[in-house]
Design an enzyme around this catalytic site. Structure first.
Site, PDB file in Angstrom:
ATOM      1  CB  THR A 126     103.202  66.231 -19.836  1.00  0.00           C
ATOM      2  OG1 THR A 126     102.700  67.469 -20.320  1.00  0.00           O
ATOM      3  CG2 THR A 126     104.443  65.883 -20.644  1.00  0.00           C
ATOM      4  CG  ASP A 127      98.673  68.605 -21.832  1.00  0.00           C
ATOM      5  OD1 ASP A 127      99.802  68.915 -21.389  1.00  0.00           O
ATOM      6  OD2 ASP A 127      97.693  69.378 -21.781  1.00  0.00           O
ATOM      7  CD  GLU A 128     103.967  71.165 -21.426  1.00  0.00           C
ATOM      8  OE1 GLU A 128     105.021  71.504 -21.968  1.00  0.00           O
ATOM      9  OE2 GLU A 128     103.599  71.591 -20.318  1.00  0.00           O
ATOM     10  CE1 TYR A 151     108.555  67.941 -18.528  1.00  0.00           C
ATOM     11  CE2 TYR A 151     106.885  69.095 -19.809  1.00  0.00           C
ATOM     12  CZ  TYR A 151     107.227  68.225 -18.784  1.00  0.00           C
ATOM     13  OH  TYR A 151     106.240  67.630 -18.035  1.00  0.00           O
ATOM     14  CE  LYS A 155     107.106  63.437 -18.422  1.00  0.00           C
ATOM     15  NZ  LYS A 155     107.396  62.749 -17.117  1.00  0.00           N
TER      16      LYS A 155
HETATM   17  P1  NAD Z   1     108.611  68.744  -9.893  1.00  0.00           P
HETATM   18  O1  NAD Z   1     109.685  69.389 -10.693  1.00  0.00           O
HETATM   19  O2  NAD Z   1     107.867  69.549  -8.894  1.00  0.00           O
HETATM   20  O3  NAD Z   1     109.207  67.478  -9.100  1.00  0.00           O
HETATM   21  C1  NAD Z   1     110.098  66.567  -9.694  1.00  0.00           C
HETATM   22  C2  NAD Z   1     110.681  65.703  -8.581  1.00  0.00           C
HETATM   23  O4  NAD Z   1     111.520  64.703  -9.181  1.00  0.00           O
HETATM   24  C3  NAD Z   1     111.554  66.464  -7.580  1.00  0.00           C
HETATM   25  O5  NAD Z   1     111.241  66.077  -6.268  1.00  0.00           O
HETATM   26  C4  NAD Z   1     112.974  66.062  -7.952  1.00  0.00           C
HETATM   27  O6  NAD Z   1     113.879  66.099  -6.854  1.00  0.00           O
HETATM   28  C5  NAD Z   1     112.751  64.648  -8.462  1.00  0.00           C
HETATM   29  N1  NAD Z   1     113.811  64.210  -9.382  1.00  0.00           N
HETATM   30  C6  NAD Z   1     114.293  64.901 -10.464  1.00  0.00           C
HETATM   31  N2  NAD Z   1     115.253  64.184 -11.062  1.00  0.00           N
HETATM   32  C7  NAD Z   1     115.377  63.026 -10.367  1.00  0.00           C
HETATM   33  C8  NAD Z   1     116.191  61.883 -10.525  1.00  0.00           C
HETATM   34  N3  NAD Z   1     117.111  61.783 -11.506  1.00  0.00           N
HETATM   35  N4  NAD Z   1     116.052  60.860  -9.639  1.00  0.00           N
HETATM   36  C9  NAD Z   1     115.157  60.950  -8.628  1.00  0.00           C
HETATM   37  N5  NAD Z   1     114.363  62.019  -8.424  1.00  0.00           N
HETATM   38  C10 NAD Z   1     114.470  63.043  -9.301  1.00  0.00           C
HETATM   39  O7  NAD Z   1     107.627  68.104 -10.972  1.00  0.00           O
HETATM   40  P2  NAD Z   1     106.034  67.949 -10.930  1.00  0.00           P
HETATM   41  O8  NAD Z   1     105.420  69.187 -11.456  1.00  0.00           O
HETATM   42  O9  NAD Z   1     105.622  67.389  -9.626  1.00  0.00           O
HETATM   43  O10 NAD Z   1     105.834  66.825 -12.056  1.00  0.00           O
HETATM   44  C11 NAD Z   1     105.896  65.441 -11.711  1.00  0.00           C
HETATM   45  C12 NAD Z   1     105.688  64.613 -12.974  1.00  0.00           C
HETATM   46  O11 NAD Z   1     104.429  64.951 -13.570  1.00  0.00           O
HETATM   47  C13 NAD Z   1     106.743  64.877 -14.054  1.00  0.00           C
HETATM   48  O12 NAD Z   1     107.060  63.637 -14.645  1.00  0.00           O
HETATM   49  C14 NAD Z   1     106.044  65.787 -15.037  1.00  0.00           C
HETATM   50  O13 NAD Z   1     106.555  65.604 -16.339  1.00  0.00           O
HETATM   51  C15 NAD Z   1     104.611  65.299 -14.930  1.00  0.00           C
HETATM   52  N6  NAD Z   1     103.574  66.300 -15.236  1.00  0.00           N
HETATM   53  C16 NAD Z   1     103.598  67.526 -14.631  1.00  0.00           C
HETATM   54  C17 NAD Z   1     102.575  68.433 -14.909  1.00  0.00           C
HETATM   55  C18 NAD Z   1     102.529  69.779 -14.217  1.00  0.00           C
HETATM   56  O14 NAD Z   1     101.636  70.592 -14.515  1.00  0.00           O
HETATM   57  N7  NAD Z   1     103.416  70.084 -13.286  1.00  0.00           N
HETATM   58  C19 NAD Z   1     101.551  68.099 -15.798  1.00  0.00           C
HETATM   59  C20 NAD Z   1     101.570  66.823 -16.405  1.00  0.00           C
HETATM   60  C21 NAD Z   1     102.583  65.931 -16.106  1.00  0.00           C
HETATM   61  P1  TYD Z   2     104.288  76.930 -17.062  1.00  0.00           P
HETATM   62  O1  TYD Z   2     103.682  77.038 -15.711  1.00  0.00           O
HETATM   63  O2  TYD Z   2     105.768  77.081 -17.201  1.00  0.00           O
HETATM   64  O3  TYD Z   2     103.793  75.556 -17.690  1.00  0.00           O
HETATM   65  P2  TYD Z   2     103.934  74.990 -19.225  1.00  0.00           P
HETATM   66  O4  TYD Z   2     104.916  75.800 -19.957  1.00  0.00           O
HETATM   67  O5  TYD Z   2     104.424  73.595 -18.976  1.00  0.00           O
HETATM   68  O6  TYD Z   2     102.563  75.063 -19.821  1.00  0.00           O
HETATM   69  O7  TYD Z   2     103.621  78.034 -17.971  1.00  0.00           O
HETATM   70  C1  TYD Z   2     102.217  78.102 -18.167  1.00  0.00           C
HETATM   71  C2  TYD Z   2     101.957  79.158 -19.218  1.00  0.00           C
HETATM   72  O8  TYD Z   2     102.350  80.429 -18.680  1.00  0.00           O
HETATM   73  C3  TYD Z   2     102.769  78.992 -20.496  1.00  0.00           C
HETATM   74  O9  TYD Z   2     101.968  79.403 -21.599  1.00  0.00           O
HETATM   75  C4  TYD Z   2     103.942  79.929 -20.324  1.00  0.00           C
HETATM   76  C5  TYD Z   2     103.344  81.048 -19.499  1.00  0.00           C
HETATM   77  N1  TYD Z   2     104.272  81.744 -18.576  1.00  0.00           N
HETATM   78  C6  TYD Z   2     104.384  83.140 -18.604  1.00  0.00           C
HETATM   79  O10 TYD Z   2     103.720  83.830 -19.397  1.00  0.00           O
HETATM   80  N2  TYD Z   2     105.248  83.732 -17.713  1.00  0.00           N
HETATM   81  C7  TYD Z   2     106.009  83.003 -16.831  1.00  0.00           C
HETATM   82  O11 TYD Z   2     106.795  83.616 -16.069  1.00  0.00           O
HETATM   83  C8  TYD Z   2     105.863  81.586 -16.809  1.00  0.00           C
HETATM   84  C9  TYD Z   2     106.673  80.736 -15.851  1.00  0.00           C
HETATM   85  C10 TYD Z   2     104.991  80.995 -17.694  1.00  0.00           C
END
Ligand code: NAD
Ligand code: TYD
Length: 339
Positions: A126-128, A151, A155
């Site tokens: 992630t970019d975070e 988090y 990562k």
């Molecule tokens: P999500 O929370 O929707 O899904 C995570 C999945 O991983 C779930 O299906 C969960 O059951 C599984 N999981 C968790 N712990 C596990 C373990 N110990 N063993 C096996 N499976 C396990 O997450 P997401 O939003 O789909 O993100 C997927 C990946 O992308 C993550 O690594 C996250 O850091 C990265 N990512 C997410 C975003 C975003 O905007 N959501 C952006 C950049 C990177």
């Molecule tokens: P989120 O979807 O949790 O992603 P991330 O924290 O990984 O960027 O949140 C996106 C943005 O929205 C973040 O600046 C936090 C804000 N946010 C709220 O203001 N209210 C909420 O209830 C949530 C879940 C997020």
């Protein structure tokens, strides 16, 4: 590439990735390892039931014996690691599962893949990990790691392990780092699906702090196309950033969601800010464009409309989500349950 393992495939991005890969490559078969935590949902891939090219293996990436049994089960060409605890708010409440899955789980996968001489490994990051930007500039792959939440720290730790395995063992890994995703099947704890779900029930939308924090939104399928490109064409040891060129304040995004749903702005409720809340994320994806020929394709307004339409067309998907006892950190800290 004939057969790959995807971890975390029952989550938001992993499920979109598996569906896309099976569509893009008719020769490919996929084994999906998922523990089915609160965020893992079999319904996300219900349409693949009975598909001979798709196999589900329930288990934990921290479990060496289980991962070994999957890697031994057939000729695996690559592993793509999505499995993670992914929600910043939850990591503020309890960082233990983040350290366990995101760090120990990654280390376990790396060791198993090394032992089984897996030819390709993609770490979905992630970019975070880069921390927070001021009002100017963008993250490049050279930006120093400066994670601010438990988090993002977990990562970044995983990314450093991957880097070290490349350096020490010639391990064939690539790291991808992406900005905030939106699209179908996102768990309704993240901003966009939470606010859609609340607005449809005429419940408040909890905007943290001023609402002026900025995120660079990317459609999940653009992210998945980037991971596909990194899997097939990325150079070992390299990091590739993906972003959507769609920077928005949380407030502007909230207005867009309410307008699209025909709901009033009076549903917005300002709540105490998230501790350590990063101000701004923005991605410079020049390297992915140059080396992988990758470009985000979605136009944000159209992608958001399509996403909203998906949630409107799938009310059962949200209704069947089990969020258990989870109460967000501000509900726990300040007791302001929202109605
Ligand atoms: P999500 O929370 O929707 O899904 C995570 C999945 O991983 C779930 O299906 C969960 O059951 C599984 N999981 C968790 N712990 C596990 C373990 N110990 N063993 C096996 N499976 C396990 O997450 P997401 O939003 O789909 O993100 C997927 C990946 O992308 C993550 O690594 C996250 O850091 C990265 N990512 C997410 C975003 C975003 O905007 N959501 C952006 C950049 C990177
Ligand atoms: P989120 O979807 O949790 O992603 P991330 O924290 O990984 O960027 O949140 C996106 C943005 O929205 C973040 O600046 C936090 C804000 N946010 C709220 O203001 N209210 C909420 O209830 C949530 C879940 C997020």
């Amino acid at each position: 590439m004939r057969r790959i393992v995807v971890t975390g495939g029952c989550g938001f991005i992993g499920s979109n990735f598996i569906r896309l890969e099976l569509e893009l490559d008719p020769e490919l078969s996929i084994v999906n390892i998922d523990k089915l935590t609160y965020a893992g949902n079999l319904a996300n891939l219900a349409d693949l039931q009975g598909n001979a090219r798709y196999q589900f293996a329930r288990g934990d990436i921290c479990d060496k014996d289980f991962v070994t049994s999957v890697l031994r089960s057939g000729d695996i060409d690559a592993v793509v690691n999505f499995a993670a605890e992914s929600h910043v708010d939850r990591s503020i409440l309890d960082s233990s599962p983040f350290v366990q899955t995101n760090i120990i789980g990654t280390q376990t996968l790396l060791d198993c893949c090394r032992l089984h001489k897996i030819g390709r490994y993609v770490q979905v990051s992630t970019d975070e990990v880069y921390g927070s930007l001021g009002d100017d500039g963008k993250f490049t792959e050279e930006t120093p790691l400066a994670p601010n939440s438990p988090y993002s720290a977990s990562k970044a730790s995983a990314d450093l392990l991957v880097r070290a395995y490349v350096h020490t063992f010639d391990f064939p890994a690539v790291i991808t780092r992406c900005s905030n995703n939106y699209g179908p099947y996102q768990f309704p704890e993240k901003l966009i699906p939470l606010f859609i779900s609340n607005a449809l029930k005429d419940q408040s939308l909890p905007v943290y702090g001023t609402g002026l924090n900025i995120r660079d939104w990317i459609h999940v399928l653009d992210h998945c196309r980037g991971i596909d490109a990194a899997l097939r064409r990325g150079r070992v040891g390299e990091v590739y950033n993906f972003g959507g060129n769609s920077e928005l304040t949380n407030l502007d995004l909230t207005y867009a969601l309410l307008d699209a749903l025909g709901k009033p702005r009076t549903l917005i409720r300002y709540v105490a800010d998230r501790p350590g809340h990063d101000h701004r994320y923005a991605i410079d994806a020049t390297k992915a464009r140059r080396e992988l020929g990758w470009e985000p394709q979605a136009v944000f307004a159209a992608g958001l409309r399509q996403t909203i339409d998906w949630y409107l067309a799938n009310p059962d998907w949200i209704a069947n989500i089990k969020s258990g006892e989870y109460r967000s950190y501000y509900e726990q800290q300040y007791g302001n349950r929202l109605t």
